[in-house]
Each structure stands twice: as C-alpha cells, then as structure tokens.
Design an enzyme around this catalytic site. Sequence first.
Site: not given
Ligand code: NAD
Ligand code: LMR
Length: 323
Positions: A11, A15, A92, A105, A112, A129, A131, A159, A187
């Site tokens: 990804g 972002q 989300r 997801n 992977q 990372v 979700n 968190d 999480h």
């Molecule tokens: P985003 O939509 O900006 O970026 C996700 C990227 O992943 C996109 O560029 C998309 O093309 C790519 N992608 C999708 N499927 C893929 C695959 N099979 N292989 C490779 N790349 C792929 O989203 P983001 O804001 O970067 O968030 C990414 C993930 O992280 C989300 O699931 C979000 O909920 C999660 N997140 C987790 C936490 C945490 O604390 N664990 C915190 C923030 C966000």
């Molecule tokens: C967060 O905690 O900021 C991320 O998991 C994004 C979300 O969906 O809340």
Amino acid sequence: MKEPVRITVTGAAGQIGYAMLFRIASGEMLGIDQPVVLQLLEIPPAMDALRGVVMELQDCAFPLVRGVVPTSKPEEAFEGADFVLLVGARPRGPGMERKDLLEANGAIFTGQGKAINDYASRSVKVLVVGNPANTNCLIALQNAKDLQPDQFTSMTILDHNRAIALLAEQTGMHVAKVRNLAVWGNHSATMFPELLSATVGGKPALELIEFDWYRDKFIPSIQQRGAEIIRARGSSSAASAANAAIEHMRLWSLGSDSVTSMGIVSRGDYDITEGIVYSFPVSCEAGKIEIDRSRSLDDFCVERLQVTERELLEERDAIKHLL
Ligand code: NAD
Ligand code: LMR
C-alpha cells in the site's frame, strides 16, 4: 556501514505509505547507519501514483537508500525481505467499525502471508497495520506455515501513544513522564487502555486522576480516537499511524527502554486464549518481544480483557475459511 536490509511496504502509494516511506529512507526506523532497499507493493491501478512516490524518493537523494523496487507482484515485493510492513488495505469510512473491513481486506492477508512464507528472509519481522489489524495478522501468520508465529505482529502502539498523550494532558505532565501503561486486546472499540500499573512522574496514575474520568472519559476516548479523527479529517489517521509503525519496528529491532504495547500471538498469558493476536504490554530486546508478566490485574481489568478477547474470537470465527 552495515549491509543493506530489505524493507517491504505494501500500500506504498496510500496515505500511510506516503507518510512513512521518507522517514524510513532517512533512517528513522532502523538507524542512520543502516542502509535500506525499499520494496514497494501496490495494486496495478495505483502503479502510476507509486511511480510518483518513487520519483520523490529519488529526489531526496537519501544516502541510506540502496535501491527502490516499485512492483505489483508480491513475489518481487517480498523477495528476501527482512522487514515487512503490511499497510495495503481499505480504510474504514465514517460510521463503520474496523471489523466491517474483514470481508474486503481479509483475503489480502491470505495471499500476502503465503508470499511472505515463500519469498521473505527466514528471519523476517512482519507488522500488520491494515485493519482489522489483529485478525489480518492472524490470517497472515496462519498462511505462512514455514515461519514462526512470533515473527508476525499487529500495531497498537498508536493506541498506546494516544493513551500517553491523553494521560499527560490530564495530569499536566510531559509525555515522557508517563510510564508503564498498556493497551490490551483488539485494535477496535473494545481495546482496553489500562492504567492500573501506569505511573506519571513516578506516582501511580490512578492516584492523580479521578477513577470516574478514567472509566467514563479516558477509556472511551482512546477506544474511539480513530473514529474521531475520521470524522474530523474525512479520512483515517495517516501521519500518526506511520509514526507508530516506524516506532514499532524500531523498538522490535533495536530494543525498548520501557513497556509498550504490541499485538502478538497469545501463548495463554493472562489467561488469554492461545493463538489469537492480542495486544499485550511488552518490552523488546535483541530483536525479541517479551510480555510483561509482572502485572496484577483487578476485576475491573480482567472483565475488560475478556470483552476484547471475545471480540477477537468472534472475528476469528468469521474468517475461519481464510486460515
Ligand atoms: P489508503 O487507502 O490511503 O492506502 C491504502 C493503499 O493500499 C492504496 O494505495 C491501495 O491501492 C493499496 N492496496 C490495496 N490493496 C492492496 C494489496 N492487495 N496489495 C498492496 N496494496 C494494496 O489507506 P491508508 O490510510 O494508508 O490506510 C491503510 C490501512 O491501514 C487501512 O486498512 C487503515 O484502516 C489502516 N490503519 C491502521 C491503523 C492501526 O493503528 N492499526 C492506523 C491507521 C490506519
Ligand atoms: C486508527 O486507529 O486511527 C486507525 O485504525 C484508523 C481507523 O479506522 O480508526
């Protein structure tokens, strides 16, 4: 100078990827004496955007970067990887819970997990990372049959840091004075940020704050912080998530000097069901993660540990077909 290590980020054009790559390339994750090769995985529709990110990386002329491999092929992205950050997944939107993403997801982490098993270094360290991170991590590790489950972790340091910042604000102390708090479980909105063992400036945290504030404001605020950010920004946390992922990998590889929180495979500590990916208080040394087994938990804590455990068991049931 050390030999370069291979770091895979999935990804990478998203972002979090954008907020993360430049910091990894500058040495913030593994140190300014550690050269890196960046292996960046995206899906085909995002390859143009990824090419732009690669141009920007090139334009920084980072001395530690010994190669950048943008690809949509998992076998190339995971080849020889020493560190894998599984970020690529759908985020989300407003009104959703993170587990609503399981269907969209979950399957990503089957493929992977298998590709990591087949192509990554035998000592690879994996952080999930995307979700819902705990259960996606479970899917990935179950599909990597030749690797050890403790090579797979999920992210709850975000968190943990949110909890430090809020407690510091409430007590009027600097964040560095907060020690030993822990985030337990999933999480998700059931996670349990625990303060029973936490101290602020050497004093027990629960002597410095009202219990009602802890129960009715602190815990729900941490549980809902991700949703609050989505409401405000229109999209989910990115820079703070990238920061947490970098910190997670740095502590895991280089060691921690205090307790932090990580999602790891339960071995039954604190009576948590074996095999699920659950956030525990941990410390890290020489590339190993150790659970802090010294905590005595009261009924208030145990009840909350069980609520978040139950949710993880439900999530595991929902994705049985992917394991
Ligand atoms: P985003 O939509 O900006 O970026 C996700 C990227 O992943 C996109 O560029 C998309 O093309 C790519 N992608 C999708 N499927 C893929 C695959 N099979 N292989 C490779 N790349 C792929 O989203 P983001 O804001 O970067 O968030 C990414 C993930 O992280 C989300 O699931 C979000 O909920 C999660 N997140 C987790 C936490 C945490 O604390 N664990 C915190 C923030 C966000
Ligand atoms: C967060 O905690 O900021 C991320 O998991 C994004 C979300 O969906 O809340």
